[in-house]
Design a protein around this motif. Structure first.
Motif, PDB file in Angstrom:
ATOM      1  N   GLU A   1      35.390  28.203  41.655  1.00 39.54           N
ATOM      2  CA  GLU A   1      35.005  28.586  43.097  1.00 39.54           C
ATOM      3  C   GLU A   1      36.295  29.149  43.588  1.00 39.54           C
ATOM      4  O   GLU A   1      36.152  30.265  44.611  1.00 39.54           O
ATOM      5  CB  GLU A   1      34.437  27.376  43.771  1.00 39.54           C
ATOM      6  N   GLU A   2      37.359  28.610  43.677  1.00 40.19           N
ATOM      7  CA  GLU A   2      38.552  29.055  44.228  1.00 40.19           C
ATOM      8  C   GLU A   2      38.973  30.331  43.659  1.00 40.19           C
ATOM      9  O   GLU A   2      39.289  31.621  44.305  1.00 40.19           O
ATOM     10  CB  GLU A   2      39.695  27.971  44.206  1.00 40.19           C
ATOM     11  N   GLY A   3      38.632  30.460  42.571  1.00 37.30           N
ATOM     12  CA  GLY A   3      39.016  32.046  41.895  1.00 37.30           C
ATOM     13  C   GLY A   3      37.990  32.943  42.184  1.00 37.30           C
ATOM     14  O   GLY A   3      38.484  33.939  42.722  1.00 37.30           O
ATOM     15  N   SER A   4      36.809  32.779  42.329  1.00 37.28           N
ATOM     16  CA  SER A   4      35.803  33.615  43.005  1.00 37.28           C
ATOM     17  C   SER A   4      36.093  33.941  44.444  1.00 37.28           C
ATOM     18  O   SER A   4      36.202  35.027  44.544  1.00 37.28           O
ATOM     19  CB  SER A   4      34.166  33.191  42.917  1.00 37.28           C
ATOM     20  N   SER A   5      36.538  33.062  45.074  1.00 41.90           N
ATOM     21  CA  SER A   5      36.903  33.271  46.535  1.00 41.90           C
ATOM     22  C   SER A   5      38.123  34.224  46.600  1.00 41.90           C
ATOM     23  O   SER A   5      38.210  35.184  47.414  1.00 41.90           O
ATOM     24  CB  SER A   5      37.169  31.884  47.282  1.00 41.90           C
ATOM     25  N   LEU A   6      39.202  33.852  45.829  1.00 38.36           N
ATOM     26  CA  LEU A   6      40.505  34.850  45.667  1.00 38.36           C
ATOM     27  C   LEU A   6      40.139  36.144  45.361  1.00 38.36           C
ATOM     28  O   LEU A   6      40.519  37.255  46.097  1.00 38.36           O
ATOM     29  CB  LEU A   6      41.247  34.212  44.643  1.00 38.36           C
TER      30      LEU A   6
ATOM     31  N   ALA B   1      34.087  39.634  38.759  1.00 40.78           N
ATOM     32  CA  ALA B   1      35.169  38.444  39.167  1.00 40.78           C
ATOM     33  C   ALA B   1      34.640  37.169  39.643  1.00 40.78           C
ATOM     34  O   ALA B   1      35.173  36.416  39.557  1.00 40.78           O
ATOM     35  CB  ALA B   1      36.094  39.476  40.293  1.00 40.78           C
ATOM     36  N   GLU B   2      33.490  37.501  40.179  1.00 39.58           N
ATOM     37  CA  GLU B   2      32.691  36.198  40.777  1.00 39.58           C
ATOM     38  C   GLU B   2      32.346  35.399  39.832  1.00 39.58           C
ATOM     39  O   GLU B   2      32.330  34.284  39.901  1.00 39.58           O
ATOM     40  CB  GLU B   2      31.468  36.540  41.506  1.00 39.58           C
ATOM     41  N   ARG B   3      32.241  35.871  38.517  1.00 39.46           N
ATOM     42  CA  ARG B   3      31.938  34.918  37.205  1.00 39.46           C
ATOM     43  C   ARG B   3      33.089  34.585  36.521  1.00 39.46           C
ATOM     44  O   ARG B   3      33.185  34.184  35.515  1.00 39.46           O
ATOM     45  CB  ARG B   3      30.821  35.956  36.323  1.00 39.46           C
ATOM     46  N   GLY B   4      34.274  35.088  37.200  1.00 40.42           N
ATOM     47  CA  GLY B   4      35.603  34.575  36.568  1.00 40.42           C
ATOM     48  C   GLY B   4      36.135  35.592  35.411  1.00 40.42           C
ATOM     49  O   GLY B   4      37.176  35.205  34.680  1.00 40.42           O
ATOM     50  N   ARG B   5      35.519  36.718  35.380  1.00 46.27           N
ATOM     51  CA  ARG B   5      35.997  37.579  34.141  1.00 46.27           C
ATOM     52  C   ARG B   5      37.001  38.515  34.770  1.00 46.27           C
ATOM     53  O   ARG B   5      36.646  39.847  35.004  1.00 46.27           O
ATOM     54  CB  ARG B   5      34.668  38.239  33.620  1.00 46.27           C
ATOM     55  N   PHE B   6      37.922  37.823  35.192  1.00 48.96           N
ATOM     56  CA  PHE B   6      38.984  38.936  36.108  1.00 48.96           C
ATOM     57  C   PHE B   6      39.571  40.301  35.065  1.00 48.96           C
ATOM     58  O   PHE B   6      39.869  41.085  35.657  1.00 48.96           O
ATOM     59  CB  PHE B   6      40.261  37.972  36.336  1.00 48.96           C
ATOM     60  N   ALA B   7      39.825  39.760  34.022  1.00 49.94           N
ATOM     61  CA  ALA B   7      40.457  40.686  32.884  1.00 49.94           C
ATOM     62  C   ALA B   7      39.283  42.003  32.702  1.00 49.94           C
ATOM     63  O   ALA B   7      39.750  43.230  32.741  1.00 49.94           O
ATOM     64  CB  ALA B   7      40.731  40.368  31.592  1.00 49.94           C
ATOM     65  N   LEU B   8      38.242  41.775  32.654  1.00 47.93           N
ATOM     66  CA  LEU B   8      37.055  42.760  32.546  1.00 47.93           C
ATOM     67  C   LEU B   8      37.026  43.720  33.854  1.00 47.93           C
ATOM     68  O   LEU B   8      36.924  44.805  33.834  1.00 47.93           O
ATOM     69  CB  LEU B   8      35.860  41.998  32.305  1.00 47.93           C
ATOM     70  N   ALA B   9      37.125  42.822  35.104  1.00 47.31           N
ATOM     71  CA  ALA B   9      36.966  43.617  36.193  1.00 47.31           C
ATOM     72  C   ALA B   9      38.253  44.433  36.558  1.00 47.31           C
ATOM     73  O   ALA B   9      37.935  45.539  37.052  1.00 47.31           O
ATOM     74  CB  ALA B   9      37.115  42.362  37.461  1.00 47.31           C
TER      75      ALA B   9
END
Lengths: 274, 232
Positions: free
Chosen positions: A71-76, B136-144
């Motif tokens: 959740e913190e990752g999404s918020s960041l 990014a909201e799904r945690g896929r930062f590298a793909l974003a």
């Protein structure tokens, strides 16, 4: 009761600024993944969030380290994918400040997300204005005028001088700015911004002098190519171009004066032939 | 064959330098013209055309709100057309002047078209940010973040296509127009490289209208004439 801090406000001197100083080699090794990304920060520029996605791409190697939960990752991610417009040359300094503050927040220091966003927004406008003026209004015109002076004589040295002069400051701003941002955090406002581009007035003077040299060389070349007639023609072009630039867009003024010149030359040739 | 492959690639690379914010400034026309000349095998003429295009726009400050043309692509097209247009290698001075004028005209058209395309891109490219946000909201930062870098490929593709089309179209115009209209009456166009840079000098005068800078401008101007006078 908490002790008052010396520069409370947007630009607070980071408490551990001097202790945070680290060897540049080690710094580059650790931040290399962010540094090369800085050179593409405006690639996805759009009218709504400007360089928000670019800033996110710079910060993305660190995001998973800073976030303690999903959740913190999404918020960041949401915060750093918002509006960001710090110009080109010193957006890296702002990115560095954000990295510094987020790292401190992840370590548990009392740095709130609102403070990070407020600092980034305040620094963005100040740094963008300073850097845009120095680069776009002073350094690039100076470099290109020097390059043009050499080009009049047909030598390729000019572009080399321009590229060296420009990129010296360019890399200093983009890599050095990021380094200072990470090192100083919010202290950038006090310790870095006042020392930015100290040679601004000198560069402005050089640009004016070089412009005068360029104009004079054009007149000398015109005299040897076409005598007094070409000198008068050149003076008329200078005046016409200056007047039109005040009234029309850059492109239109160039198009009008260039094609008027070409037309006059053709008419002159036609009349002479008759 | 080499120019037809090399020029679009060069245009794409310089579009990335200019639009994707690498900004090493090799995309300035004075450098772009030289590089285009190298690609087509005539660096000197490429440099002349690129430098002339640069001088036309000296003193232009690309602050927000100014419709600055895409000079990176313009420089490549001007340099390539002037250096490699059909018949330009052995053309007489008058025809060379006409070819230079057409090359600069093509560069201006490309510059304006490149600017319009970029404005369109800025209006539409929010789609990338929206898609990146969803990832990014799904945690896929590298793909974003990969989505962000994929936009550099878009700039590269636009540069490739615009440069390729402009070179082919400009070369066709020159091959039709120059033999048809070139004659003795267009000989004075050979003086275009002498007169056109005055357009940029006018803009430089405007840049230096404050008291101190005007003084330094006049000092530079007079210094050259003094040196010329004493050298005879």
């Amino acid at each position: 009761m908490e002790e008052p801090r010396p520069h409370e406000g947007v630009w607070i001197e980071t408490e551990n600024a001097s202790s945070a100083r680290r060897p540049r080699g080690a710094f580059l090794k650790r931040h290399w993944n962010a540094v090369w990304r800085l050179f593409f920060i405006q690639s996805s520029r759009n009218e709504r969030t400007m360089d928000g996605l670019g800033l996110f791409a710079v910060l993305s190697p660190f995001l998973s380290k800073w976030a303690r939960s999903r959740e913190e990752g999404s918020s960041l991610a949401r915060r750093h994918l918002g509006y960001f417009n710090a110009g080109l040359y010193l957006s890296s300094a702002v990115a560095g400040v954000v990295v510094n503050m987020e790292e401190r927040r992840a370590r548990g220091e009392a740095v709130t997300p609102e403070r990070i966003d407020r600092t980034a927004a305040a620094l963005s406008s100040v740094l963008a204005a300073r850097a845009n003026y120095f680069f776009d209004a002073l350094l690039i015109p100076l470099g290109l005028t020097i390059a043009s002076i050499f080009a009049i004589h047909g030598t390729y040295v000019g572009p080399v001088i321009f590229l060296v002069l420009y990129n010296y400051y360019h890399f200093q701003s983009r890599i050095g700015g990021y380094y200072r941002g990470v090192e100083l955090g919010e202290g950038v406002g006090d310790a870095y911004v006042p020392r930015l581009f100290r040679e601004e007035r000198f560069v402005a003077g050089c640009a004016a002098f070089a412009s005068g040299v360029f104009a004079a060389l054009l007149f000398l070349k015109a005299r040897s190519a076409g005598g007094a007639g070409f000198i008068a023609w050149g003076a008329a072009l200078v005046a016409g171009s200056a007047v039109l630039r005040r009234r029309l867009s850059v492109v239109w003024s160039v198009v009008l004066v260039l094609f008027a010149t070409a037309l006059c030359l053709v008419i002159y040739g036609y009349v002479r032939l008759r | 064959m080499l120019p037809l492959v090399g020029l679009p690639l060069l245009g794409g690379a310089l579009a990335v330098d200019n639009r994707a914010s690498v900004r090493l400034m090799i995309s300035q026309p004075i450098c772009a013209g030289l590089l285009a000349g190298l690609v087509v095998g005539n660096p000197h003429d490429g440099f002349v055309a690129g430098a002339l295009l640069q001088m036309l726009f000296l003193g232009m400050i690309p602050v927000r709100g100014i419709a600055a043309p895409d000079l990176a692509l313009g420089g490549v097209v001007a340099g390539a057309l002037y250096a490699r247009a059909p018949g330009s290698m052995n053309a007489d001075a008058g025809a060379k002047g006409l070819i230079l004028l057409i090359s600069l005209a093509c560069a201006l058209v490309v510059g304006v078209a490149g600017r319009a395309l970029y404005r369109l891109w800025e209006r539409r490219s929010y789609a990338f940010t929206g898609a990146a946000l969803a990832l990014a909201e799904r945690g896929r930062f590298a793909l974003a973040s990969a989505l962000h870098f994929s936009t550099a490929l878009v700039h590269f593709a636009i540069g490739c296509v615009v440069t390729g089309i402009a070179f082919v179209a400009g070369a066709s115009v020159i091959s039709v127009l120059v033999p048809a209209v070139a004659g003795k009456w267009c000989e004075p166009l050979a003086s275009l490289p002498v007169l056109a840079p005055f357009i940029g000098a006018g803009a430089l005068v405007l840049l230096n209208l404050t008291r101190v800078r005007l003084f330094l401008f006049v000092a530079g101007f007079c210094a050259v004439f003094l040196v010329a006078f004493f050298r005879g």
